[in-house]
Design a protein around this motif. Structure first.
Motif, short mmCIF file in Angstrom:
data_model
loop_
_atom_site.label_atom_id
_atom_site.label_comp_id
_atom_site.label_asym_id
_atom_site.label_seq_id
_atom_site.Cartn_x
_atom_site.Cartn_y
_atom_site.Cartn_z
N HIS A 1 10.74 -0.88 1.70
CA HIS A 1 11.97 -1.51 0.27
C HIS A 1 10.49 -1.65 -0.72
N ILE A 2 9.31 -1.10 -0.63
CA ILE A 2 8.59 -0.78 -1.93
C ILE A 2 9.35 0.11 -2.83
N ILE B 1 0.55 -1.16 0.12
CA ILE B 1 -0.26 -0.13 0.26
C ILE B 1 1.10 0.81 -0.38
N SER B 2 0.53 2.25 -0.87
CA SER B 2 1.34 3.33 -1.37
C SER B 2 0.02 4.75 -1.43
N ILE B 3 0.83 5.43 -0.29
CA ILE B 3 -0.22 7.22 -0.48
C ILE B 3 0.29 8.01 -0.47
N TYR B 4 0.13 9.12 -2.05
CA TYR B 4 0.90 10.10 -2.40
C TYR B 4 -0.51 11.18 -2.01
#
Length: 458
Positions: free
Chosen positions: A96-97, A80-83
Motif C-alpha cells: 500500500h505504499i 522501501i521501494s526498488i525500481y
C-alpha cells in the motif's frame, strides 16, 4: 516616560533580542544536525538494502520471495521501494505504499548522488545502486520520531528558559538602571537644596572624568555664573536705589526749604533752579537706565551699516557737547578687495550710541586731544580705537568698570556721571558679535578698543 523605565525597557529588549537570536541559532543548528543525521541513516539503509536484496538475493530469481518484508524495516514508518532501470517497480516493503512521490523523482536519480525530499509526512532518500552492470534505483522513506521528539523538548526548554530569563532580565535591568542613575539622583537632591539665598553651594563633581562628573561641573559653572549675576543685580539695585534716591531727596529738601524759608521771588527761583538741576540729573539717570535695558534686546533689526558713518555721527555729537575739545580721526589700512569698506551687520543707532559713549568718556576725563582710529584688525574684523591722555583708571577698579553704576575714585573726582556708559557700550558691542577691551594707566590715559565682525563680501 522616566529615564529609569526607558533604560529598563531598552536593556530588556536588547538582551531579549540577543537571547532570542541565540535560541534560534541553537534550534536551527540542532534541526539541521537532526536532518543530516537522519538522512545519513536513510542513505545507509539504501546501501544496506542494495547489498541484501540486490547483491545477495538477486531480484531476478525467486529467492526474494522467501525474504519477509518486515525483516528489513528498522526505522519508524519505514518504506522501501526498488525500481528497475526502465522505471518498473521491482520491490516494495508494503503493497500500500504511495509511489507517486518516488515516480516524480525517479528521473532525477543519476549516479551515486542521492536525492532527498519529503512526501506524505516522511523523509525520503533515493539513490542508484549498481550491481553486475545492472543499475537499480532504491527509495527509502521513514519518519524520525526520536529526532522530532528531541526537537519538541528543545523548543520547550528554550521557551521556558527564555521566559525565566526574561524575568531575570527585568530584575537585572531594574538594579542596573537604579545603579546607573544613582549619581543622577544624588545631583538632583543637591540641586534641590540650592536656592537663590545659597547660590554659593556647589555640586559634588565625583571623579571629574565621567559624564556625570561633567554634568556636575557644568552645573557648577552655571551656578557660578548665576551667583555672579545675582551679585551684580544686587549691586546694580543698590547703586540704582542710591543714585535715584539722592536727587529725589535733594529736590524734595530744596523745595521744602523753599516753602518754609524763602521770603521773596529771587530766593524761590534759586531754590527752584536747584531742584530743577536735581530733576534733570534724575531724568538723565532714568534715560541711561532705560538705554542700558534696551541694549539687552536681541530682537533688534539688523542691516548693513557703514561703521564710519556711525563714527562720524558720534564725532559730531561729541563736538557739539565739547566744542573746545580736539578729537583727531585717522584711518588704518583697508583691504584692497573691498569695494564698500567698514560695513557691519547691525543696528546703526545702537552702534552710534556705543561709539559716542566711548568718545564722551575720553573727552570727559581728558583735556588733551583724543585720538580715534578706524581700521581693519584682520580681513574680517573691524577695529575702532579711542585713546585719551586723561587721569586713567586705578588697577583695582579696572576689572569693575563694566559693572552698572560703578565709578572709579578718579572718575568721581574728575567729572560727573552715572557709571552706565561702559556697561551699555559693552552690551551693544556684544549684541553685534564683537568685543570691547579697555586698557588704562593712572595719570597716562585710557585706550578703549572695539572689534566687530565685518560684513561678508558678496
Amino acid at each position: 516616560m522616566l529615564i529609569r523605565n526607558k533604560l529598563i525597557l531598552r536593556f530588556t529588549l536588547l538582551v531579549l533580542l540577543i537571547q532570542l537570536c541565540f535560541s534560534l541559532f541553537v534550534y536551527y543548528f540542532h534541526a539541521a544536525t537532526r536532518e543530516q543525521r537522519f538522512h545519513a541513516r536513510l542513505a545507509g539503509k539504501v546501501a544496506l538494502t542494495g547489498r541484501i536484496l540486490i547483491q545477495r538475493a538477486n531480484l531476478r530469481s525467486g529467492i526474494l520471495r522467501t525474504v519477509r518484508r518486515r525483516d528489513l524495516l528498522t526505522m519508524p514508518r519505514e518504506q522501501i521501494s526498488i525500481y528497475s532501470p526502465h522505471g518498473r517497480l521491482l520491490y516494495a516493503s508494503d503493497d500500500h505504499i504511495d509511489q507517486r512521490g518516488n515516480l516524480a523523482h525517479l528521473s532525477s536519480i543519476s549516479g551515486p548522488q542521492p536525492v532527498s525530499f519529503r512526501y506524505a509526512g516522511r523523509e525520503v532518500i533515493g539513490a542508484e545502486y549498481s550491481y553486475a552492470g545492472y543499475p537499480s534505483r532504491i527509495f527509502v522513506a521513514a519518519h524520525d520520531d526520536e529526532g522530532f521528539q528531541q526537537l519538541d523538548k528543545l523548543r520547550l526548554i528554550l521557551l521556558a528558559g527564555n521566559l525565566g530569563a526574561l524575568a531575570l532580565i527585568v530584575v537585572a535591568g531594574w538594579f542596573f538602571a537604579a545603579d546607573t542613575l544613582r549619581p543622577m539622583a544624588r545631583i538632583v537632591r543637591q540641586v534641590r537644596r540650592i536656592t537663590a539665598s545659597n547660590l554659593s553651594q556647589r555640586l559634588s563633581e565625583g571623579n571629574q572624568k565621567d559624564e556625570i562628573a561633567q554634568l556636575a561641573m557644568t552645573f557648577n559653572r552655571m551656578l557660578a555664573g548665576l551667583e555672579q549675576a545675582f551679585e551684580s543685580q544686587k549691586s546694580f539695585v543698590s547703586h540704582a536705589s542710591h543714585e535715584l534716591r539722592t536727587p529725589l531727596a535733594n529736590a524734595l529738601g530744596t523745595l521744602e526749604t523753599s516753602v518754609l524759608y524763602d521770603q521773596d521771588l529771587a530766593e524761590a527761583k534759586r531754590s527752584m533752579q536747584s531742584a530743577q538741576e536735581e530733576i534733570r540729573r534724575l531724568i538723565g539717570l532714568t534715560n541711561s537706565l532705560l538705554a542700558l535695558a534696551r541694549a539687552d534686546e536681541t530682537t533688534l533689526s539688523r542691516q548693513l551699516v557703514r561703521l564710519d558713518d556711525c563714527l562720524t555721527q558720534a564725532l559730531d555729537h561729541c563736538a557739539a557737547k565739547y566744542p573746545g575739545r580736539s578729537v583727531r580721526l585717522s584711518f588704518g589700512q583697508v583691504p584692497e578687495e573691498l569695494d564698500e569698506p567698514f560695513q557691519v551687520r547691525g543696528n546703526a543707532p545702537l552702534l552710534t550710541t556705543a561709539l559716542l559713549n566711548l568718545l564722551d568718556n575720553a573727552c570727559k576725563y581728558s583735556q588733551a586731544p583724543v585720538q580715534v582710529e578706524l581700521s581693519y584688525a584682520g580681513a574680517r574684523t573691524l577695529q575702532v580705537t579711542v585713546q585719551d591722555a586723561g587721569v586713567g583708571i586705578e588697577p583695582a577698579a579696572l576689572p569693575r568698570i563694566f559693572e552698572p553704576l560703578f565709578r572709579a575714585e578718579g572718575g568721581r573726582a574728575t567729572a560727573s556721571g552715572f557709571g552706565l556708559g561702559l556697561p551699555m557700550t559693552r552690551k551693544i558691542i556684544r549684541l553685534h558679535g564683537g568685543e570691547l577691551t579697555v586698557e588704562s594707566q593712572v595719570g597716562e590715559g585710557t585706550t578703549a578698543t572695539v572689534r566687530l565682525p565685518a560684513a561678508p563680501v558678496l
